[in-house]
Write a protein that holds these residues in place. Sequence first.
Motif, short mmCIF file in Angstrom:
data_model
loop_
_atom_site.label_atom_id
_atom_site.label_comp_id
_atom_site.label_asym_id
_atom_site.label_seq_id
_atom_site.Cartn_x
_atom_site.Cartn_y
_atom_site.Cartn_z
N ILE A 110 125.72 10.38 62.25
CA ILE A 110 125.48 11.83 62.26
C ILE A 110 124.11 12.14 62.87
N SER A 111 123.07 11.39 62.49
CA SER A 111 121.74 11.67 63.04
C SER A 111 121.69 11.36 64.54
N LEU A 112 122.37 10.31 64.99
CA LEU A 112 122.42 10.01 66.42
C LEU A 112 123.17 11.10 67.18
N LEU A 113 124.26 11.58 66.62
CA LEU A 113 125.03 12.63 67.28
C LEU A 113 124.23 13.93 67.35
N VAL A 144 120.83 5.59 75.12
CA VAL A 144 120.57 4.75 73.95
C VAL A 144 121.26 5.32 72.71
N THR A 145 121.19 6.64 72.50
CA THR A 145 121.83 7.21 71.31
C THR A 145 123.35 7.05 71.37
N MET A 146 123.94 7.25 72.52
CA MET A 146 125.41 7.11 72.60
C MET A 146 125.85 5.66 72.46
N CYS A 147 125.12 4.73 73.08
CA CYS A 147 125.48 3.31 72.93
C CYS A 147 125.32 2.86 71.48
N GLY A 157 113.01 5.01 72.98
CA GLY A 157 113.55 6.27 73.48
C GLY A 157 113.03 7.47 72.71
N SER A 158 112.89 7.34 71.40
CA SER A 158 112.39 8.45 70.58
C SER A 158 110.91 8.72 70.84
N ILE A 159 110.14 7.67 71.04
CA ILE A 159 108.72 7.84 71.35
C ILE A 159 108.55 8.55 72.69
N VAL A 160 109.28 8.10 73.69
CA VAL A 160 109.19 8.72 75.01
C VAL A 160 109.69 10.16 74.97
N ALA A 161 110.78 10.40 74.24
CA ALA A 161 111.32 11.76 74.13
C ALA A 161 110.34 12.68 73.41
N ALA A 162 109.67 12.17 72.39
CA ALA A 162 108.70 12.99 71.67
C ALA A 162 107.47 13.27 72.54
N ALA A 163 107.05 12.28 73.31
CA ALA A 163 105.87 12.45 74.15
C ALA A 163 106.11 13.43 75.29
N PHE A 184 115.46 13.55 65.21
CA PHE A 184 116.67 12.88 64.73
C PHE A 184 116.76 11.46 65.28
N GLY A 185 116.16 11.21 66.43
CA GLY A 185 116.07 9.83 66.94
C GLY A 185 115.22 8.96 66.04
N PHE A 186 114.08 9.52 65.59
CA PHE A 186 113.22 8.78 64.65
C PHE A 186 113.93 8.58 63.30
N LEU A 187 114.65 9.59 62.84
CA LEU A 187 115.41 9.46 61.60
C LEU A 187 116.46 8.35 61.71
N ALA A 188 117.18 8.33 62.83
CA ALA A 188 118.18 7.28 63.05
C ALA A 188 117.51 5.91 63.14
N THR A 189 116.31 5.85 63.72
CA THR A 189 115.57 4.59 63.79
C THR A 189 115.24 4.07 62.40
N ILE A 190 114.78 4.97 61.54
CA ILE A 190 114.46 4.58 60.16
C ILE A 190 115.72 4.10 59.44
N LEU A 191 116.82 4.81 59.62
CA LEU A 191 118.08 4.40 58.98
C LEU A 191 118.56 3.06 59.51
N CYS A 192 118.36 2.81 60.80
CA CYS A 192 118.75 1.51 61.38
C CYS A 192 117.88 0.38 60.84
N VAL A 193 116.59 0.66 60.64
CA VAL A 193 115.71 -0.36 60.05
C VAL A 193 116.16 -0.69 58.63
N ILE A 194 116.51 0.33 57.87
CA ILE A 194 117.00 0.11 56.50
C ILE A 194 118.28 -0.71 56.54
N SER A 195 119.18 -0.39 57.45
CA SER A 195 120.43 -1.14 57.57
C SER A 195 120.17 -2.58 57.99
N MET A 196 119.25 -2.75 58.93
CA MET A 196 118.94 -4.10 59.40
C MET A 196 118.32 -4.92 58.27
N TRP A 197 117.42 -4.31 57.51
CA TRP A 197 116.78 -5.01 56.40
C TRP A 197 117.80 -5.38 55.33
#
Length: 176
Positions: A55-58, A81-84, A127-133, A147-160
């Motif tokens: 949802i956050s990626l979409l 990156v978000t779609m992949c 991608g989120s850093i570049v998009a924010a900058a 929402f890219g940063f939010l998805a990044t955080i959720l992915c880190v939690i999932s990876m952990w």
Amino acid sequence: MSHGARVIRTGVSSGGPAAPPPVTVASSSAGSDAELMDGGYFRSCAGMLKVAQMISLLIGFISVNNSSWTDYSAYSFFQIVTMCDLVMILFFYIMHIFRVYRKLTCVSWPFAEFLHYLIGTILLLIGSIVAAAKSYNITGLVAGATFGFLATILCVISMWSSYKVSCITQSTSKYH
């Protein structure tokens, strides 16, 4: 008021050896393996985390797609990156729901999912850093980067949690 006679079965009878365990327990667990879908995965933490990621990626993709761009390369990279990432998370979500990992045992699914999260999280963070900058305070682009940063955080939690469950649990169970 009579409710009728009730028969209570115990594991031990007074006249002979213990009765074998009931057949209904074995058939109920076999029935859950034969089901097409894993209904418990919908309500599990990993399943809900994958839905939140998708949802956050979409939302991030739609926010960037519907905004006016100032830098084509930065936002096209973010969209790719978000779609992949979304497609791969959906792939693993469907794989867990339909229990594909039980049929295709030639692939180490926990390792494949860990590698996906590792590579996808790094690319999504870039991608989120570049998009924010390069957002120049345009609300749609800022929302997409957020929402890219939010998805990044959720992915880190999932990876952990994936690493913790697949690697740490295995290594501690060897010694016990």
